[in-house]
Write a protein that holds these residues in place. Sequence first.
Motif, short mmCIF file in Angstrom:
data_model
loop_
_atom_site.label_atom_id
_atom_site.label_comp_id
_atom_site.label_asym_id
_atom_site.label_seq_id
_atom_site.Cartn_x
_atom_site.Cartn_y
_atom_site.Cartn_z
N SER A 164 -12.97 29.66 56.90
CA SER A 164 -12.11 30.69 57.49
C SER A 164 -10.69 30.59 56.91
O SER A 164 -10.04 31.61 56.68
CB SER A 164 -12.08 30.58 59.01
N GLY A 165 -10.21 29.38 56.65
CA GLY A 165 -8.90 29.20 56.03
C GLY A 165 -8.87 29.79 54.63
O GLY A 165 -7.89 30.41 54.23
N GLY A 166 -9.96 29.63 53.90
CA GLY A 166 -10.05 30.21 52.56
C GLY A 166 -10.02 31.72 52.60
O GLY A 166 -9.34 32.36 51.79
N PHE A 167 -10.72 32.31 53.56
CA PHE A 167 -10.71 33.77 53.70
C PHE A 167 -9.33 34.28 54.12
O PHE A 167 -8.87 35.31 53.63
CB PHE A 167 -11.78 34.25 54.67
N ARG A 168 -8.67 33.55 55.01
CA ARG A 168 -7.31 33.94 55.42
C ARG A 168 -6.38 33.94 54.22
O ARG A 168 -5.56 34.84 54.04
CB ARG A 168 -6.78 33.00 56.51
N GLN A 169 -6.50 32.91 53.38
CA GLN A 169 -5.66 32.83 52.19
C GLN A 169 -5.97 33.97 51.23
O GLN A 169 -5.07 34.56 50.64
CB GLN A 169 -5.85 31.48 51.52
N LEU A 170 -7.25 34.31 51.09
CA LEU A 170 -7.65 35.41 50.22
C LEU A 170 -7.09 36.74 50.73
O LEU A 170 -6.55 37.53 49.95
CB LEU A 170 -9.18 35.48 50.14
N VAL A 171 -7.18 36.98 52.03
CA VAL A 171 -6.63 38.20 52.62
C VAL A 171 -5.11 38.24 52.40
O VAL A 171 -4.55 39.28 52.03
CB VAL A 171 -6.98 38.30 54.12
N GLY A 172 -4.45 37.09 52.59
CA GLY A 172 -3.01 37.02 52.35
C GLY A 172 -2.65 37.34 50.91
O GLY A 172 -1.67 38.04 50.63
N THR A 173 -3.47 36.86 49.99
CA THR A 173 -3.25 37.14 48.57
C THR A 173 -3.36 38.64 48.29
O THR A 173 -2.53 39.21 47.58
CB THR A 173 -4.24 36.36 47.70
N PHE A 174 -4.38 39.29 48.87
CA PHE A 174 -4.53 40.73 48.66
C PHE A 174 -3.37 41.52 49.27
O PHE A 174 -2.91 42.50 48.70
CB PHE A 174 -5.87 41.23 49.20
N HIS A 175 -2.90 41.08 50.45
CA HIS A 175 -1.74 41.74 51.05
C HIS A 175 -0.50 41.58 50.15
O HIS A 175 0.25 42.53 49.95
CB HIS A 175 -1.44 41.18 52.45
N GLU A 176 -0.33 40.41 49.59
CA GLU A 176 0.80 40.15 48.69
C GLU A 176 0.65 40.98 47.40
O GLU A 176 1.62 41.50 46.88
CB GLU A 176 0.86 38.65 48.37
#
Length: 170
Positions: free
Chosen positions: A101-113
Amino acid sequence: VAGSIVFYEALLPHLVGPKDLDRVSSAGYAIGYFGGGVLLAINAVMIMKPALLGIADAGVATRLAFVSVGIWWLAFSIPLFVKVPEPRALVSETPQPFSLSGGFRQLVGTFHELRKYRQALLFLAAFLIYNDGIQTMIRMATSYGETIGIDSGAMITALLLTQFIGVPAA
């Protein structure tokens, strides 16, 4: 193979400085093309002329070719595993537990950025489509060649030429 390239490329900045990054990466690709071409040539001879190497038939030779590829990858991976140290963690000095779940959160954050960088996002989308097309052509080339009646020997020759042309091109 495609997944392994991610790790290969992630290690490069930890092995060489920015000035040598392109040179070392290109050399790695060139050596890979050459080595892959040599193994492909050996396996092609083994499959097309099994009796020449004392192999019962093309079916046995094909199975041996698959085994040889596994041994080849293992043998050339050993120096990496033995000689190249793991890079220090870039994010945190303290060990982090694996978290899907932490990996997916980081991935979503990357896409938002990434949405802040429209040109980069467009480039990545175009590259995804372009690269998918290239990979499809590579994977379908022999099926297509067979469909239009190109001799298997000519297709193997074309694949070998592609491998060895990749050496100076890299």
